[in-house]
Design a protein around this motif. Structure first.
Motif, PDB file in Angstrom:
ATOM      1  N   UNK A   4      29.882  35.960  34.177  1.00  0.00           N
ATOM      2  CA  UNK A   4      31.226  35.397  34.182  1.00  0.00           C
ATOM      3  C   UNK A   4      31.413  34.472  35.366  1.00  0.00           C
ATOM      4  N   UNK A   5      32.025  33.330  35.106  1.00  0.00           N
ATOM      5  CA  UNK A   5      32.427  32.424  36.179  1.00  0.00           C
ATOM      6  C   UNK A   5      33.830  31.911  35.863  1.00  0.00           C
ATOM      7  N   UNK A   6      34.455  31.325  36.877  1.00  0.00           N
ATOM      8  CA  UNK A   6      35.779  30.749  36.705  1.00  0.00           C
ATOM      9  C   UNK A   6      35.887  29.492  37.547  1.00  0.00           C
ATOM     10  N   UNK A   7      36.863  28.674  37.227  1.00  0.00           N
ATOM     11  CA  UNK A   7      37.094  27.417  37.942  1.00  0.00           C
ATOM     12  C   UNK A   7      38.588  27.165  37.912  1.00  0.00           C
ATOM     13  N   UNK A   8      39.189  26.917  39.064  1.00  0.00           N
ATOM     14  CA  UNK A   8      40.627  26.641  39.127  1.00  0.00           C
ATOM     15  C   UNK A   8      40.822  25.193  39.549  1.00  0.00           C
ATOM     16  N   UNK A   9      41.579  24.467  38.731  1.00  0.00           N
ATOM     17  CA  UNK A   9      41.884  23.071  39.015  1.00  0.00           C
ATOM     18  C   UNK A   9      43.387  22.900  39.188  1.00  0.00           C
ATOM     19  N   UNK A  10      43.763  22.189  40.229  1.00  0.00           N
ATOM     20  CA  UNK A  10      45.161  21.880  40.525  1.00  0.00           C
ATOM     21  C   UNK A  10      45.485  20.579  39.807  1.00  0.00           C
ATOM     22  N   UNK A  11      46.225  20.655  38.706  1.00  0.00           N
ATOM     23  CA  UNK A  11      46.490  19.455  37.914  1.00  0.00           C
ATOM     24  C   UNK A  11      47.491  18.519  38.582  1.00  0.00           C
ATOM     25  N   UNK A  12      48.304  19.037  39.485  1.00  0.00           N
ATOM     26  CA  UNK A  12      49.240  18.172  40.209  1.00  0.00           C
ATOM     27  C   UNK A  12      48.497  17.293  41.203  1.00  0.00           C
ATOM     28  N   UNK A  13      47.555  17.871  41.919  1.00  0.00           N
ATOM     29  CA  UNK A  13      46.774  17.132  42.912  1.00  0.00           C
ATOM     30  C   UNK A  13      45.568  16.429  42.290  1.00  0.00           C
ATOM     31  N   UNK A  14      45.173  16.861  41.085  1.00  0.00           N
ATOM     32  CA  UNK A  14      43.979  16.295  40.474  1.00  0.00           C
ATOM     33  C   UNK A  14      42.721  16.680  41.228  1.00  0.00           C
ATOM     34  N   UNK A  15      42.698  17.939  41.711  1.00  0.00           N
ATOM     35  CA  UNK A  15      41.581  18.384  42.551  1.00  0.00           C
ATOM     36  C   UNK A  15      41.313  19.869  42.332  1.00  0.00           C
ATOM     37  N   UNK A  16      40.122  20.335  42.723  1.00  0.00           N
ATOM     38  CA  UNK A  16      39.842  21.771  42.663  1.00  0.00           C
ATOM     39  C   UNK A  16      40.774  22.542  43.591  1.00  0.00           C
ATOM     40  N   UNK A  17      41.072  23.771  43.229  1.00  0.00           N
ATOM     41  CA  UNK A  17      41.930  24.639  44.044  1.00  0.00           C
ATOM     42  C   UNK A  17      41.055  25.662  44.756  1.00  0.00           C
ATOM     43  N   UNK A  18      40.858  25.478  46.049  1.00  0.00           N
ATOM     44  CA  UNK A  18      40.004  26.386  46.817  1.00  0.00           C
ATOM     45  C   UNK A  18      40.835  27.464  47.500  1.00  0.00           C
ATOM     46  N   UNK A  19      40.179  28.590  47.765  1.00  0.00           N
ATOM     47  CA  UNK A  19      40.812  29.675  48.512  1.00  0.00           C
ATOM     48  C   UNK A  19      41.749  30.546  47.698  1.00  0.00           C
ATOM     49  N   UNK A  20      41.676  30.490  46.373  1.00  0.00           N
ATOM     50  CA  UNK A  20      42.528  31.340  45.538  1.00  0.00           C
ATOM     51  C   UNK A  20      41.814  32.659  45.282  1.00  0.00           C
ATOM     52  N   UNK A  21      42.448  33.762  45.648  1.00  0.00           N
ATOM     53  CA  UNK A  21      41.892  35.087  45.388  1.00  0.00           C
ATOM     54  C   UNK A  21      41.995  35.391  43.897  1.00  0.00           C
ATOM     55  N   UNK A  22      40.953  36.037  43.368  1.00  0.00           N
ATOM     56  CA  UNK A  22      40.919  36.410  41.950  1.00  0.00           C
ATOM     57  C   UNK A  22      40.496  37.868  41.851  1.00  0.00           C
ATOM     58  N   UNK A  23      41.211  38.632  41.049  1.00  0.00           N
ATOM     59  CA  UNK A  23      40.850  40.020  40.795  1.00  0.00           C
ATOM     60  C   UNK A  23      40.372  40.146  39.357  1.00  0.00           C
ATOM     61  N   UNK A  24      39.145  40.638  39.192  1.00  0.00           N
ATOM     62  CA  UNK A  24      38.575  40.923  37.886  1.00  0.00           C
ATOM     63  C   UNK A  24      38.756  42.408  37.610  1.00  0.00           C
ATOM     64  N   UNK A  25      39.378  42.747  36.494  1.00  0.00           N
ATOM     65  CA  UNK A  25      39.548  44.144  36.098  1.00  0.00           C
ATOM     66  C   UNK A  25      38.721  44.400  34.856  1.00  0.00           C
ATOM     67  N   UNK A  26      37.857  45.435  34.930  1.00  0.00           N
ATOM     68  CA  UNK A  26      36.946  45.766  33.838  1.00  0.00           C
ATOM     69  C   UNK A  26      37.647  46.665  32.815  1.00  0.00           C
TER      70      UNK A  26
END
Length: 107
Positions: A4-26
């Motif tokens: 599994x991978x994920x990618x967060x993009x900030x559509x307002x800035x038109x750029x990747x969103x770095x430093x966002x914490x993500x919790x995966x629940x099994x």
């Protein structure tokens, strides 16, 4: 084996969103933590094998959106999805803005 991978993009800035914490629940309720890198990607969860079942990703986006845009309607975004037995690689992108989000199954 599932990965599994994920990618967060900030559509307002038109750029990747770095430093966002993500919790995966099994499916059994166990939680794993990740964070987007400089390119907005997260590939490691602290677990080697992901069994089949229903998972969720919680993107903790409020802090990022407040810092970069001064507003956030969504404190977090939850995405639930199903991993099939030996389904291979799964990619769950998130597109965010202060007042909206979208997701899809990527490749």
């Amino acid at each position: 084996m599932n990965t599994l991978s994920s990618h967060v993009l900030d559509t307002t800035a038109g750029a990747p969103a770095s430093g966002i914490a993500i919790t995966l629940t099994s499916p059994n309720g166990k939680r794993y933590e990740g964070e987007t890198d400089e390119d907005g990607r997260c590939k490691t969860w602290g677990v080697e094998r992901l069994a089949a079942g229903t998972y969720s990703l919680r993107f903790h986006c409020e802090e990022y959106l407040l810092f970069h845009h001064g507003k956030s309607f969504y404190p977090f975004v939850d995405i639930h999805f199903i991993l099939e037995e030996d389904g291979g690689h799964y990619h769950v992108p998130l597109l965010i803005s202060p007042f909206g989000f979208s997701s899809y199954r990527g490749s």
